[in-house]
Design a protein around this motif. Structure first.
Motif, PDB file in Angstrom:
ATOM      1  N   ASN A  17       0.959  -1.251   0.215  1.00 53.84           N
ATOM      2  CA  ASN A  17      -0.124  -0.064   0.067  1.00 53.84           C
ATOM      3  C   ASN A  17       1.048   1.284   0.127  1.00 53.84           C
ATOM      4  O   ASN A  17       0.492   2.112  -0.667  1.00 53.84           O
ATOM      5  CB  ASN A  17      -0.913  -0.056   1.250  1.00 53.84           C
ATOM      6  CG  ASN A  17      -1.904  -1.154   1.109  1.00 53.84           C
ATOM      7  OD1 ASN A  17      -2.241  -1.504  -0.034  1.00 53.84           O
ATOM      8  ND2 ASN A  17      -2.551  -1.479   2.156  1.00 53.84           N
ATOM      9  N   VAL A  18       1.924   1.089   0.882  1.00 49.45           N
ATOM     10  CA  VAL A  18       2.821   2.581   0.694  1.00 49.45           C
ATOM     11  C   VAL A  18       3.752   2.582  -0.551  1.00 49.45           C
ATOM     12  O   VAL A  18       3.548   3.696  -1.120  1.00 49.45           O
ATOM     13  CB  VAL A  18       3.766   2.145   1.945  1.00 49.45           C
ATOM     14  CG1 VAL A  18       5.098   3.324   1.839  1.00 49.45           C
ATOM     15  CG2 VAL A  18       3.344   2.402   3.298  1.00 49.45           C
ATOM     16  N   ASN A  19       4.114   1.593  -1.365  1.00 45.32           N
ATOM     17  CA  ASN A  19       4.652   1.526  -2.439  1.00 45.32           C
ATOM     18  C   ASN A  19       3.779   2.306  -3.372  1.00 45.32           C
ATOM     19  O   ASN A  19       4.221   3.074  -4.435  1.00 45.32           O
ATOM     20  CB  ASN A  19       5.268   0.180  -2.732  1.00 45.32           C
ATOM     21  CG  ASN A  19       6.464   0.126  -2.117  1.00 45.32           C
ATOM     22  OD1 ASN A  19       7.298   0.726  -1.345  1.00 45.32           O
ATOM     23  ND2 ASN A  19       6.551  -1.464  -1.948  1.00 45.32           N
ATOM     24  N   GLU A  20       2.415   1.655  -3.505  1.00 45.46           N
ATOM     25  CA  GLU A  20       1.480   2.446  -4.185  1.00 45.46           C
ATOM     26  C   GLU A  20       1.115   3.540  -4.198  1.00 45.46           C
ATOM     27  O   GLU A  20       1.123   4.289  -5.307  1.00 45.46           O
ATOM     28  CB  GLU A  20       0.257   1.312  -4.324  1.00 45.46           C
ATOM     29  CG  GLU A  20       0.063  -0.002  -4.612  1.00 45.46           C
ATOM     30  CD  GLU A  20      -0.987  -1.025  -4.520  1.00 45.46           C
ATOM     31  OE1 GLU A  20      -1.955  -0.372  -3.970  1.00 45.46           O
ATOM     32  OE2 GLU A  20      -1.054  -2.133  -5.126  1.00 45.46           O
ATOM     33  N   GLN A  21       1.209   4.108  -2.820  1.00 48.59           N
ATOM     34  CA  GLN A  21       0.834   5.468  -2.676  1.00 48.59           C
ATOM     35  C   GLN A  21       2.069   6.359  -3.298  1.00 48.59           C
ATOM     36  O   GLN A  21       1.803   7.513  -3.540  1.00 48.59           O
ATOM     37  CB  GLN A  21       0.749   5.796  -1.214  1.00 48.59           C
ATOM     38  CG  GLN A  21       0.235   7.184  -0.843  1.00 48.59           C
ATOM     39  CD  GLN A  21      -1.140   7.573  -1.579  1.00 48.59           C
ATOM     40  OE1 GLN A  21      -2.070   6.768  -1.356  1.00 48.59           O
ATOM     41  NE2 GLN A  21      -1.025   8.748  -1.985  1.00 48.59           N
ATOM     42  N   ILE A  22       3.253   5.664  -2.968  1.00 49.28           N
ATOM     43  CA  ILE A  22       4.558   6.579  -3.299  1.00 49.28           C
ATOM     44  C   ILE A  22       4.582   6.524  -4.828  1.00 49.28           C
ATOM     45  O   ILE A  22       4.972   7.738  -5.305  1.00 49.28           O
ATOM     46  CB  ILE A  22       5.661   5.845  -2.877  1.00 49.28           C
ATOM     47  CG1 ILE A  22       6.081   5.769  -1.454  1.00 49.28           C
ATOM     48  CG2 ILE A  22       6.714   6.348  -3.706  1.00 49.28           C
ATOM     49  CD1 ILE A  22       7.087   5.040  -0.852  1.00 49.28           C
ATOM     50  N   ALA A  23       4.144   5.564  -5.536  1.00 50.89           N
ATOM     51  CA  ALA A  23       4.038   5.797  -6.970  1.00 50.89           C
ATOM     52  C   ALA A  23       3.027   6.773  -7.552  1.00 50.89           C
ATOM     53  O   ALA A  23       3.214   7.324  -8.314  1.00 50.89           O
ATOM     54  CB  ALA A  23       3.603   4.121  -7.672  1.00 50.89           C
ATOM     55  N   ARG A  24       1.807   6.468  -6.582  1.00 48.65           N
ATOM     56  CA  ARG A  24       0.856   7.677  -7.262  1.00 48.65           C
ATOM     57  C   ARG A  24       1.206   9.086  -6.790  1.00 48.65           C
ATOM     58  O   ARG A  24       0.880   9.799  -7.806  1.00 48.65           O
ATOM     59  CB  ARG A  24      -0.716   7.307  -6.485  1.00 48.65           C
ATOM     60  CG  ARG A  24      -1.334   6.192  -6.819  1.00 48.65           C
ATOM     61  CD  ARG A  24      -2.812   6.027  -6.196  1.00 48.65           C
ATOM     62  NE  ARG A  24      -2.780   5.848  -4.789  1.00 48.65           N
ATOM     63  CZ  ARG A  24      -2.745   4.725  -4.180  1.00 48.65           C
ATOM     64  NH1 ARG A  24      -2.891   3.636  -4.886  1.00 48.65           N
ATOM     65  NH2 ARG A  24      -2.757   4.673  -3.026  1.00 48.65           N
ATOM     66  N   ASN A  25       1.846   9.336  -5.996  1.00 40.76           N
ATOM     67  CA  ASN A  25       2.390  10.653  -5.642  1.00 40.76           C
ATOM     68  C   ASN A  25       3.382  10.985  -6.624  1.00 40.76           C
ATOM     69  O   ASN A  25       3.420  12.061  -7.074  1.00 40.76           O
ATOM     70  CB  ASN A  25       3.175  10.532  -4.273  1.00 40.76           C
ATOM     71  CG  ASN A  25       1.970  10.563  -3.195  1.00 40.76           C
ATOM     72  OD1 ASN A  25       0.723  10.690  -3.525  1.00 40.76           O
ATOM     73  ND2 ASN A  25       2.398  10.029  -1.812  1.00 40.76           N
ATOM     74  N   GLN A  26       4.494  10.111  -6.953  1.00 44.00           N
ATOM     75  CA  GLN A  26       5.444  10.263  -7.896  1.00 44.00           C
ATOM     76  C   GLN A  26       4.870  10.652  -9.450  1.00 44.00           C
ATOM     77  O   GLN A  26       5.330  11.506  -9.886  1.00 44.00           O
ATOM     78  CB  GLN A  26       6.443   9.279  -7.867  1.00 44.00           C
ATOM     79  CG  GLN A  26       7.410   9.043  -6.752  1.00 44.00           C
ATOM     80  CD  GLN A  26       8.341   7.864  -7.021  1.00 44.00           C
ATOM     81  OE1 GLN A  26       7.804   6.819  -7.542  1.00 44.00           O
ATOM     82  NE2 GLN A  26       9.357   7.831  -5.968  1.00 44.00           N
ATOM     83  N   ASP A  27       3.765   9.775  -9.538  1.00 46.16           N
ATOM     84  CA  ASP A  27       3.078   9.985 -10.978  1.00 46.16           C
ATOM     85  C   ASP A  27       2.424  11.461 -11.060  1.00 46.16           C
ATOM     86  O   ASP A  27       2.519  12.110 -12.092  1.00 46.16           O
ATOM     87  CB  ASP A  27       2.133   8.811 -11.168  1.00 46.16           C
ATOM     88  CG  ASP A  27       1.422   8.854 -12.489  1.00 46.16           C
ATOM     89  OD1 ASP A  27       2.137   8.859 -13.406  1.00 46.16           O
ATOM     90  OD2 ASP A  27       0.283   9.223 -12.582  1.00 46.16           O
ATOM     91  N   ALA A  28       1.932  11.691  -9.986  1.00 46.69           N
ATOM     92  CA  ALA A  28       1.154  13.083  -9.856  1.00 46.69           C
ATOM     93  C   ALA A  28       2.155  14.165  -9.796  1.00 46.69           C
ATOM     94  O   ALA A  28       1.741  15.109 -10.330  1.00 46.69           O
ATOM     95  CB  ALA A  28       0.309  13.245  -8.371  1.00 46.69           C
ATOM     96  N   GLN A  29       3.156  14.083  -9.158  1.00 49.71           N
ATOM     97  CA  GLN A  29       4.232  15.050  -9.285  1.00 49.71           C
ATOM     98  C   GLN A  29       4.710  15.187 -10.628  1.00 49.71           C
ATOM     99  O   GLN A  29       4.997  16.350 -10.984  1.00 49.71           O
ATOM    100  CB  GLN A  29       4.962  14.682  -8.170  1.00 49.71           C
ATOM    101  CG  GLN A  29       6.453  15.645  -8.114  1.00 49.71           C
ATOM    102  CD  GLN A  29       7.339  15.432  -7.030  1.00 49.71           C
ATOM    103  OE1 GLN A  29       7.346  14.468  -6.501  1.00 49.71           O
ATOM    104  NE2 GLN A  29       8.294  16.432  -6.710  1.00 49.71           N
TER     105      GLN A  29
END
Length: 275
Positions: free
Chosen positions: A166-178
């Motif tokens: 879940n943490v990795n998916e959230q990090i990926a989503r944040n990086q993608d958004a950034q």
């Protein structure tokens, strides 16, 4: 003429050596990929074999569960359940190692990643299934030595892996958004100066320019920006051919981004001066 031929031969020989070196380098890369792929497939086969053994042991437990009056049935159930728990732990360890190897290797296979994800889901489902079986055995007063501790360990591992995913998916989503976030602003020369965006003819040179004055956008979604002005000039640098700046029927400019990746490649800030 002899000198020219000699020079040509030397040049050809040098090119041949360079070509051979390139071929050797490519062959080494291919050999390494083959080795990585063989190791990954070997581990996948070991994990699948572990699941097959778990299913067989689970079947034996279900059969023995029907004959608890037999004195040896309980002992055999205990042995099989402990084997199942240990194999589950071994499979989890191998899956984690496999995921690490897959990330470090040069193999970019979506199909292989899907296989690993499917086995991870299978492991979690099987862990829950064995826990239900353990509870059924407890209801019949069949206690398995050291089993409670192993089950708790598996549950903790499941919780840790789920949380990590879940943490990795959230990090990926944040990086993608950034990566897909940009900012734009348009205003008159006076407005841009008032917000320290334009200082002495230079754009965004002041470290304390008013970032709140900009509009935040997702570059994948925002490709058209009406400027509501009959005069418009881009002050920030954006590659030619990645946008158009055209007037509408009322003579007002509209910025249309035709190649978002190129347009925002130089700067994620867009400043347009209008009148």
């Amino acid at each position: 003429m002899s000198a020219a031929l000699l020079t040509a031969c030397v040049g050809t020989g040098g090119q041949q050596q360079q070509d051979n070196a390139t071929i050797d380098s490519l062959q080494n890369i291919l050999d390494q990929k083959d080795q990585d792929l063989n190791e990954l497939m070997t581990t996948l086969n070991e994990i699948q074999e572990g699941f097959d053994q778990i299913n067989q042991a689970e079947g034996r437990v279900n059969v023995l569960n029907q004959d608890l009056e037999n004195g040896s049935a309980r002992a055999n159930i205990a042995d099989n359940m402990e084997f199942i728990q240990q194999t589950l732990l071994d499979n989890r360890k191998k899956l984690e190692e496999l995921q690490g190897k897959l990330k470090q290797s040069n193999i970019n296979s979506g199909q292989l990643k899907q296989m690993v994800d499917k086995m991870t889901e299978q492991l979690e489902q099987k862990t829950q299934e064995i826990e239900q079986l353990r509870q059924q055995l407890e209801e019949k007063d069949v206690r398995i030595a050291q089993l409670d501790e192993t089950v708790t360990q598996l549950q903790d591992e499941n919780a840790r892996v789920t949380e990590e995913r879940n943490v990795n998916e959230q990090i990926a989503r944040n990086q993608d958004a950034q990566l897909n976030t940009a900012y734009f602003v348009y205003g008159t020369s006076r407005e841009l100066k008032d917000h320290r965006i334009l200082v002495s003819g230079d754009v965004l040179e002041s470290e304390d320019f008013d970032r709140d004055y900009f509009t935040k956008i997702d570059i994948r979604k925002t490709t058209v920006i009406p400027l509501l002005s009959k005069s418009a000039k881009l002050l920030t640098t954006h590659p030619e051919g990645s946008y158009t700046l055209l007037k509408d029927s009322q003579g007002q400019y509209t910025l249309r981004i035709t190649d978002a990746y190129r347009f925002w490649s130089v700067s994620k800030y867009l400043v347009i001066k209008v009148k």
